[in-house]
Scaffold this motif. Sequence first.
Motif, mmCIF file in Angstrom:
data_model
loop_
_atom_site.group_PDB
_atom_site.id
_atom_site.type_symbol
_atom_site.label_atom_id
_atom_site.label_comp_id
_atom_site.label_asym_id
_atom_site.label_seq_id
_atom_site.Cartn_x
_atom_site.Cartn_y
_atom_site.Cartn_z
ATOM 1 N N HIS A 108 0.870 -1.176 0.000
ATOM 2 C CA HIS A 108 0.000 0.000 0.000
ATOM 3 C C HIS A 108 0.902 1.221 0.000
ATOM 4 O O HIS A 108 2.118 1.101 0.164
ATOM 5 C CB HIS A 108 -0.967 -0.008 1.188
ATOM 6 C CG HIS A 108 -0.338 0.048 2.548
ATOM 7 N ND1 HIS A 108 0.550 -0.898 3.011
ATOM 8 C CD2 HIS A 108 -0.465 0.942 3.568
ATOM 9 C CE1 HIS A 108 0.930 -0.595 4.246
ATOM 10 N NE2 HIS A 108 0.330 0.526 4.602
ATOM 11 N N HIS A 110 1.370 3.954 1.935
ATOM 12 C CA HIS A 110 1.793 4.736 3.104
ATOM 13 C C HIS A 110 3.310 4.979 3.039
ATOM 14 O O HIS A 110 4.062 4.124 2.571
ATOM 15 C CB HIS A 110 1.439 3.998 4.402
ATOM 16 C CG HIS A 110 -0.023 4.076 4.751
ATOM 17 N ND1 HIS A 110 -0.618 3.253 5.681
ATOM 18 C CD2 HIS A 110 -0.998 4.915 4.296
ATOM 19 C CE1 HIS A 110 -1.910 3.572 5.782
ATOM 20 N NE2 HIS A 110 -2.161 4.559 4.961
ATOM 21 N N HIS A 113 6.111 2.522 3.694
ATOM 22 C CA HIS A 113 6.105 1.304 2.871
ATOM 23 C C HIS A 113 6.639 1.555 1.468
ATOM 24 O O HIS A 113 7.165 0.638 0.838
ATOM 25 C CB HIS A 113 4.679 0.727 2.815
ATOM 26 C CG HIS A 113 4.201 0.319 4.168
ATOM 27 N ND1 HIS A 113 4.165 -0.988 4.573
ATOM 28 C CD2 HIS A 113 3.807 1.062 5.236
ATOM 29 C CE1 HIS A 113 3.757 -1.035 5.837
ATOM 30 N NE2 HIS A 113 3.536 0.196 6.260
ATOM 31 N N HIS A 190 -6.900 -1.630 7.584
ATOM 32 C CA HIS A 190 -5.816 -0.662 7.765
ATOM 33 C C HIS A 190 -5.913 0.462 6.745
ATOM 34 O O HIS A 190 -5.827 1.640 7.072
ATOM 35 C CB HIS A 190 -4.468 -1.367 7.688
ATOM 36 C CG HIS A 190 -3.316 -0.421 7.769
ATOM 37 N ND1 HIS A 190 -3.043 0.309 8.904
ATOM 38 C CD2 HIS A 190 -2.386 -0.039 6.853
ATOM 39 C CE1 HIS A 190 -1.996 1.088 8.690
ATOM 40 N NE2 HIS A 190 -1.589 0.914 7.445
ATOM 41 N N ASP A 211 0.765 -4.078 7.390
ATOM 42 C CA ASP A 211 0.197 -3.432 8.574
ATOM 43 C C ASP A 211 -1.036 -4.152 9.139
ATOM 44 O O ASP A 211 -1.718 -3.603 9.999
ATOM 45 C CB ASP A 211 -0.131 -1.965 8.262
ATOM 46 C CG ASP A 211 1.124 -1.116 8.258
ATOM 47 O OD1 ASP A 211 2.146 -1.559 8.835
ATOM 48 O OD2 ASP A 211 1.101 -0.017 7.679
#
Length: 282
Positions: A108, A110, A113, A190, A211
């Motif tokens: 993902h 974020h 990451h 998440h 996560d």
Amino acid sequence: MQIGPYQLYSIETSEFALDGGAMFGIIPKPLWEKKAPADEQNRISMVTRSLLLVSDKHKIIVDTGNGTKWQEKFKDIYRIDLDNLNLEKSLAKYGYTTDDITDVYCTHLHFDHVGGNTQIVDGKLEPVFQKATYWVQKENWELANSPSEKDTGSFMSDDWSVLEENGMIQFVDGKESFLPGIENHLTYGHTTGLMHPIICDSSQKLIYMADLIPMAAHIPLPWVMAYDIQPVQTVKEKGEILPTIVDEEWFIFFEHDPVHQAATVHYDGKHYRLKEVVTISD
Ligand SMILES: [Zn+2]
């Protein structure tokens, strides 16, 4: 560790720290502090840990960590430290460089990451993995490019804008498999459309938890993060996959645990617990 066509390597890309309260949601500090001691600013020690998968045809990296594009202010807030652990050093340990990577699997978008997706060279944004295809889940892309007020601070378009301009992103729509020997699992608690790779052969499976279960301390069902957009959904999704993980003795890979790379899980009839710590690579 070898699974199917892939040799697996644990690639630590940074040390950092996040607020312990945010990392453990409703769990009271006296409980979480035993598992993850807090510093004077209430932050707990974490890492960003990527997974490198090497076969004859592919060199795939799953997530890329915090990266290097940080202003001092944020480096300080998140205690980002690249001195001991960083991408280049961890790849070099196993004889690889960023140019060897054929595919970047983004769980993902974020910042902790995909921060290592891009870098600034001579004041200009550049892809870190010049020869790679970057795989991104479409639903997460859509959220990342128009985030809600709650998670606007978690997404930074510098982590992907230059990749889009260069046509290096391949969008994934749903759970379809796009790399050999790798199945995908999707979760929504998440963030919308978080993609988990499951590396499998006939006898072993390893899932990259990202996560959903970032650290070993997050194995018990109610131990979920306040960062989650739908914490109740996260608990449900953990409860859906953990029975299979226990029954089929899957390995679970921790992206943020400061100590453990991976583990197996045990269910004692009431709670899920860490069964055995597993080393992916020395
Ligand atoms: Zn996240």
